[in-house]
Scaffold this motif. Structure first.
Motif, PDB file in Angstrom:
ATOM      1  N   GLU A  10       0.838  -1.200   0.000  1.00  0.00           N
ATOM      2  CA  GLU A  10       0.000   0.000   0.000  1.00  0.00           C
ATOM      3  C   GLU A  10       0.869   1.245   0.000  1.00  0.00           C
ATOM      4  O   GLU A  10       1.926   1.278   0.637  1.00  0.00           O
ATOM      5  CB  GLU A  10      -0.905   0.021   1.233  1.00  0.00           C
ATOM      6  CG  GLU A  10      -2.003  -1.019   1.212  1.00  0.00           C
ATOM      7  CD  GLU A  10      -3.023  -0.815   2.324  1.00  0.00           C
ATOM      8  OE1 GLU A  10      -2.712  -0.063   3.274  1.00  0.00           O
ATOM      9  OE2 GLU A  10      -4.120  -1.386   2.241  1.00  0.00           O
ATOM     10  N   GLU A  60       0.156   5.491   0.438  1.00  0.00           N
ATOM     11  CA  GLU A  60      -0.760   6.616   0.609  1.00  0.00           C
ATOM     12  C   GLU A  60      -0.228   7.804  -0.173  1.00  0.00           C
ATOM     13  O   GLU A  60       0.951   8.155  -0.080  1.00  0.00           O
ATOM     14  CB  GLU A  60      -0.877   6.975   2.087  1.00  0.00           C
ATOM     15  CG  GLU A  60      -1.863   8.100   2.372  1.00  0.00           C
ATOM     16  CD  GLU A  60      -2.058   8.336   3.865  1.00  0.00           C
ATOM     17  OE1 GLU A  60      -2.340   9.498   4.234  1.00  0.00           O
ATOM     18  OE2 GLU A  60      -1.940   7.372   4.650  1.00  0.00           O
ATOM     19  N   ARG A  66     -14.081   9.842  17.465  1.00  0.00           N
ATOM     20  CA  ARG A  66     -13.113   9.489  16.423  1.00  0.00           C
ATOM     21  C   ARG A  66     -12.072  10.600  16.408  1.00  0.00           C
ATOM     22  O   ARG A  66     -12.365  11.729  16.024  1.00  0.00           O
ATOM     23  CB  ARG A  66     -13.795   9.393  15.059  1.00  0.00           C
ATOM     24  CG  ARG A  66     -14.909   8.390  14.999  1.00  0.00           C
ATOM     25  CD  ARG A  66     -15.415   8.266  13.568  1.00  0.00           C
ATOM     26  NE  ARG A  66     -16.621   7.459  13.493  1.00  0.00           N
ATOM     27  CZ  ARG A  66     -17.768   7.873  12.975  1.00  0.00           C
ATOM     28  NH1 ARG A  66     -17.863   9.096  12.493  1.00  0.00           N
ATOM     29  NH2 ARG A  66     -18.819   7.077  12.935  1.00  0.00           N
ATOM     30  N   GLU A  68      -8.695   7.661  15.558  1.00  0.00           N
ATOM     31  CA  GLU A  68      -9.191   6.316  15.832  1.00  0.00           C
ATOM     32  C   GLU A  68     -10.515   6.395  16.586  1.00  0.00           C
ATOM     33  O   GLU A  68     -10.826   7.401  17.212  1.00  0.00           O
ATOM     34  CB  GLU A  68      -8.183   5.522  16.668  1.00  0.00           C
ATOM     35  CG  GLU A  68      -6.848   5.280  15.972  1.00  0.00           C
ATOM     36  CD  GLU A  68      -5.826   6.322  16.365  1.00  0.00           C
ATOM     37  OE1 GLU A  68      -6.214   7.331  16.980  1.00  0.00           O
ATOM     38  OE2 GLU A  68      -4.643   6.138  16.051  1.00  0.00           O
ATOM     39  N   LYS A  69     -11.259   5.307  16.536  1.00  0.00           N
ATOM     40  CA  LYS A  69     -12.563   5.259  17.215  1.00  0.00           C
ATOM     41  C   LYS A  69     -12.360   4.852  18.664  1.00  0.00           C
ATOM     42  O   LYS A  69     -11.860   3.761  18.957  1.00  0.00           O
ATOM     43  CB  LYS A  69     -13.466   4.259  16.498  1.00  0.00           C
ATOM     44  CG  LYS A  69     -14.907   4.231  16.990  1.00  0.00           C
ATOM     45  CD  LYS A  69     -15.702   3.253  16.135  1.00  0.00           C
ATOM     46  CE  LYS A  69     -17.151   3.159  16.558  1.00  0.00           C
ATOM     47  NZ  LYS A  69     -17.903   2.198  15.731  1.00  0.00           N
ATOM     48  N   TYR A 104       3.683  10.781  17.232  1.00  0.00           N
ATOM     49  CA  TYR A 104       2.763  10.096  16.336  1.00  0.00           C
ATOM     50  C   TYR A 104       1.887  11.096  15.598  1.00  0.00           C
ATOM     51  O   TYR A 104       1.562  12.161  16.132  1.00  0.00           O
ATOM     52  CB  TYR A 104       1.847   9.142  17.117  1.00  0.00           C
ATOM     53  CG  TYR A 104       2.537   7.910  17.652  1.00  0.00           C
ATOM     54  CD1 TYR A 104       2.952   6.893  16.791  1.00  0.00           C
ATOM     55  CD2 TYR A 104       2.739   7.744  19.014  1.00  0.00           C
ATOM     56  CE1 TYR A 104       3.565   5.751  17.286  1.00  0.00           C
ATOM     57  CE2 TYR A 104       3.351   6.599  19.524  1.00  0.00           C
ATOM     58  CZ  TYR A 104       3.765   5.605  18.650  1.00  0.00           C
ATOM     59  OH  TYR A 104       4.372   4.479  19.140  1.00  0.00           O
ATOM     60  N   ARG A 151      -1.886  10.991  13.751  1.00  0.00           N
ATOM     61  CA  ARG A 151      -3.105  10.218  13.489  1.00  0.00           C
ATOM     62  C   ARG A 151      -3.816  10.877  12.321  1.00  0.00           C
ATOM     63  O   ARG A 151      -4.318  11.997  12.448  1.00  0.00           O
ATOM     64  CB  ARG A 151      -3.999  10.211  14.725  1.00  0.00           C
ATOM     65  CG  ARG A 151      -3.336   9.637  15.966  1.00  0.00           C
ATOM     66  CD  ARG A 151      -4.329   9.622  17.103  1.00  0.00           C
ATOM     67  NE  ARG A 151      -3.723   9.229  18.371  1.00  0.00           N
ATOM     68  CZ  ARG A 151      -3.859   9.898  19.494  1.00  0.00           C
ATOM     69  NH1 ARG A 151      -4.564  11.021  19.518  1.00  0.00           N
ATOM     70  NH2 ARG A 151      -3.297   9.479  20.592  1.00  0.00           N
ATOM     71  N   ARG A 152      -3.897  10.165  11.183  1.00  0.00           N
ATOM     72  CA  ARG A 152      -4.480  10.803  10.002  1.00  0.00           C
ATOM     73  C   ARG A 152      -5.114   9.816   9.006  1.00  0.00           C
ATOM     74  O   ARG A 152      -4.741   9.840   7.817  1.00  0.00           O
ATOM     75  CB  ARG A 152      -3.452  11.669   9.301  1.00  0.00           C
ATOM     76  CG  ARG A 152      -2.150  10.982   8.864  1.00  0.00           C
ATOM     77  CD  ARG A 152      -1.326  11.942   7.997  1.00  0.00           C
ATOM     78  NE  ARG A 152      -0.527  11.234   7.073  1.00  0.00           N
ATOM     79  CZ  ARG A 152       0.671  10.752   7.334  1.00  0.00           C
ATOM     80  NH1 ARG A 152       1.211  10.940   8.502  1.00  0.00           N
ATOM     81  NH2 ARG A 152       1.328  10.093   6.405  1.00  0.00           N
ATOM     82  N   PRO A 153      -6.100   9.070   9.225  1.00  0.00           N
ATOM     83  CA  PRO A 153      -6.641   8.770  10.539  1.00  0.00           C
ATOM     84  C   PRO A 153      -5.900   7.634  11.225  1.00  0.00           C
ATOM     85  O   PRO A 153      -5.976   7.483  12.426  1.00  0.00           O
ATOM     86  CB  PRO A 153      -8.090   8.396  10.248  1.00  0.00           C
ATOM     87  CG  PRO A 153      -8.063   7.910   8.843  1.00  0.00           C
ATOM     88  CD  PRO A 153      -6.941   8.611   8.145  1.00  0.00           C
ATOM     89  N   GLU A 154      -5.160   6.788  10.456  1.00  0.00           N
ATOM     90  CA  GLU A 154      -4.382   5.748  11.118  1.00  0.00           C
ATOM     91  C   GLU A 154      -3.241   6.382  11.905  1.00  0.00           C
ATOM     92  O   GLU A 154      -2.834   7.510  11.656  1.00  0.00           O
ATOM     93  CB  GLU A 154      -3.816   4.750  10.087  1.00  0.00           C
ATOM     94  CG  GLU A 154      -4.858   4.027   9.246  1.00  0.00           C
ATOM     95  CD  GLU A 154      -5.246   4.795   8.015  1.00  0.00           C
ATOM     96  OE1 GLU A 154      -4.745   5.936   7.842  1.00  0.00           O
ATOM     97  OE2 GLU A 154      -6.064   4.289   7.240  1.00  0.00           O
ATOM     98  N   LYS A 155      -2.704   5.635  12.838  1.00  0.00           N
ATOM     99  CA  LYS A 155      -1.607   6.118  13.678  1.00  0.00           C
ATOM    100  C   LYS A 155      -0.284   5.849  12.965  1.00  0.00           C
ATOM    101  O   LYS A 155       0.066   4.704  12.683  1.00  0.00           O
ATOM    102  CB  LYS A 155      -1.657   5.394  15.029  1.00  0.00           C
ATOM    103  CG  LYS A 155      -0.673   5.882  16.065  1.00  0.00           C
ATOM    104  CD  LYS A 155      -0.904   5.103  17.361  1.00  0.00           C
ATOM    105  CE  LYS A 155       0.028   5.501  18.464  1.00  0.00           C
ATOM    106  NZ  LYS A 155      -0.211   4.707  19.687  1.00  0.00           N
ATOM    107  N   HIS A 156       0.449   6.915  12.655  1.00  0.00           N
ATOM    108  CA  HIS A 156       1.751   6.816  11.996  1.00  0.00           C
ATOM    109  C   HIS A 156       2.828   7.338  12.935  1.00  0.00           C
ATOM    110  O   HIS A 156       2.660   8.405  13.537  1.00  0.00           O
ATOM    111  CB  HIS A 156       1.788   7.660  10.711  1.00  0.00           C
ATOM    112  CG  HIS A 156       0.815   7.237   9.665  1.00  0.00           C
ATOM    113  ND1 HIS A 156       1.169   6.492   8.565  1.00  0.00           N
ATOM    114  CD2 HIS A 156      -0.521   7.455   9.550  1.00  0.00           C
ATOM    115  CE1 HIS A 156       0.097   6.270   7.820  1.00  0.00           C
ATOM    116  NE2 HIS A 156      -0.938   6.848   8.392  1.00  0.00           N
TER     117      HIS A 156
END
Length: 271
Positions: free
Chosen positions: A48, A50, A89, A92-93, A193, A195-200
């Motif tokens: 993947e 992005e 959210r 993350e939720k 970190y 968050r966008r939306p996953e945590k990187h």
């Protein structure tokens, strides 16, 4: 092409290399970071990548200062609900609380214990969250549970986008400077970190060596100054896809176990 997701109607035109996507019927709860993620085959493995993204804010959001209070109301016309979840959210939720109709008991999650009060009943529940911090910024949504035969179903009702001031707006190509601070001198390391939306992970700071290691995406774009208790971090060459909640997470040793503690954070919006 046409797809339907929730209340959205999605239309597209073009091809995979230049795809225009249109989403109609937006609601406040649709506020979020939308990112394009391409799949490709590397030998027998799917990878993947992005690419571009955009932060969408649908009007109807609430702006607060640190330490202030959010009050919102969860409503439904259906009296046959079993319970109600309030979710945040960010991105993350996270569950904020659960309201059980049969017992009228409200159970907040650990992060919100002592910060949440409620009044009313399941059809018109007023929820108040105190002591807001930047990291509380997010989309708060009311999700009702009901029985359909022997199956529990969920229905999302009203929601609100909360922005706790401390957010920063930048243009493409500009820089973000933020400071990670802690009063605890026993920290062994620090992560930044996004968050966008996953945590990187953005970077890792090792206290024992004073070495800063940025992740691949941020190499050549990150500089730091100071020490682990007061570390200034600058990220250059910002793009829309860098829009995110940036949070400082400290690591410490508790016996033989590494524990994490999130301190200050900032919401970055790149125009």
């Amino acid at each position: 092409h046409h797809w339907y997701y929730s209340l959205w109607e999605v239309t597209t035109s073009g091809d995979i290399q230049n795809l225009t996507i249109t989403i109609t019927g937006l609601q406040e709860r649709d506020s979020g970071v939308y990112s394009c993620v391409y799949n490709s085959l590397s030998r027998a493995r799917v990878t993947e990548k992005e690419t571009n993204g955009v932060l969408l804010v649908v009007k109807g959001y609430v702006t607060k200062n640190r330490g202030e209070t959010l009050t919102m109301v969860c409503t439904t016309e259906d009296a046959d609900q079993l319970g109600l979840y309030l979710y945040a959210r960010r991105p993350e939720k996270h569950a904020v609380l659960y309201y059980d109709k049969s017992t009228k008991e409200v159970t907040p999650t650990s992060e919100y214990i002592g910060r949440v009060t409620t009044s009313g009943d399941i059809q018109n529940l007023t929820i108040t969250i105190t002591g807001l911090q930047e990291r509380d910024s997010g989309v708060y949504s009311c999700v009702y549970n009901s029985l359909s035969g022997a199956r529990v179903t969920e229905k999302e009702a009203n929601g609100v986008l909360l922005v706790v001031k401390g957010s920063v707006t930048k243009s493409r190509g500009e820089s973000l400077t933020m400071v990670c601070t802690t009063e605890d001198a026993d920290q062994i390391a620090l992560y930044l970190y996004a968050r966008r939306p996953e945590k990187h992970a953005v970077l890792y700071y090792d206290k024992s060596t004073n070495k800063v290691t940025p992740t691949t995406e941020y190499m050549g774009r990150v500089t730091t100054s100071g020490d682990i208790q007061n570390l200034t971090i600058t990220i250059t060459g910002l793009q829309e896809r860098d829009s995110a909640v940036y949070s400082c997470v400290y690591n410490s040793l508790s016996g033989a176990r590494v524990t994490e503690k999130e301190t200050n954070a900032v919401l970055l919006v790149v125009k």
